[in-house]
Scaffold this motif. Structure first.
Motif, PDB file in Angstrom:
ATOM      1  N   VAL A 134      52.969  45.215  15.548  1.00  0.00           N
ATOM      2  CA  VAL A 134      52.902  44.756  16.871  1.00  0.00           C
ATOM      3  C   VAL A 134      54.037  43.748  16.914  1.00  0.00           C
ATOM      4  N   GLN A 176      52.323  42.167  11.528  1.00  0.00           N
ATOM      5  CA  GLN A 176      50.816  42.688  11.999  1.00  0.00           C
ATOM      6  C   GLN A 176      50.973  43.779  12.220  1.00  0.00           C
ATOM      7  N   ALA A 185      49.951  47.600  13.863  1.00  0.00           N
ATOM      8  CA  ALA A 185      49.543  48.026  14.998  1.00  0.00           C
ATOM      9  C   ALA A 185      48.356  49.096  14.732  1.00  0.00           C
ATOM     10  N   THR A 186      47.265  48.873  15.398  1.00  0.00           N
ATOM     11  CA  THR A 186      46.444  50.003  15.334  1.00  0.00           C
ATOM     12  C   THR A 186      45.924  50.369  16.656  1.00  0.00           C
ATOM     13  N   TRP A 228      44.510  48.028  18.895  1.00  0.00           N
ATOM     14  CA  TRP A 228      45.390  46.871  19.407  1.00  0.00           C
ATOM     15  C   TRP A 228      46.164  47.757  20.649  1.00  0.00           C
ATOM     16  N   LEU A 229      46.500  48.888  20.498  1.00  0.00           N
ATOM     17  CA  LEU A 229      47.209  49.644  21.595  1.00  0.00           C
ATOM     18  C   LEU A 229      46.593  50.003  22.860  1.00  0.00           C
TER      19      LEU A 229
END
Length: 118
Positions: free
Chosen positions: A30, A36, A38-39, A42-43
């Motif tokens: 991210v 960090q 990005a999963t 998160w998205l």
């Protein structure tokens, strides 16, 4: 007696097939410093409950980053949402809610003059 009704719809968000593939093929982050991860959590924004007839506006979401060939690359969010996971239609930047819906978000790696950087 006057009765008033209010129809409610649930809007959920998911990732397009191409974005899921991007996350599977690369380790995405991210932040540009690649600290960090990005999963999908998160998205994808949380689902929301709105009234029928509500007009939603979709803006560009933050970018995600990945490392490729010793360089940090940026995958940008496509402004708008798709109505299916396969991106078979153009992204809609505004949408009038007429019922429960799942809307799909996409991120794409950079392209230069039609050539994808991979």
């Amino acid at each position: 007696m006057t009765l008033y009704g209010r129809n409610i719809a649930t809007v959920e968000y998911a990732l397009t097939d191409d974005t899921k593939r991007l996350l599977e093929e690369r380790e995405c982050f991210v932040d540009e410093s690649l600290t960090q991860e990005a999963t999908a959590i998160w998205l994808v924004p949380a689902s929301e409950t709105v009234r029928y007839g509500t007009r939603l506006r979709f803006r560009r979401l933050p970018s995600m980053w990945y490392e490729d060939r010793d360089r940090t690359r940026e995958a940008t969010n496509v402004p708008g949402v798709f109505l299916d996971a396969g991106e078979s239609s153009a992204p809609a930047e505004t949408l009038k809610v007429t019922g429960d819906a799942t809307l799909y978000l996409a991120w794409r790696p950079p392209h230069y003059e039609g050539i994808a950087v991979s």
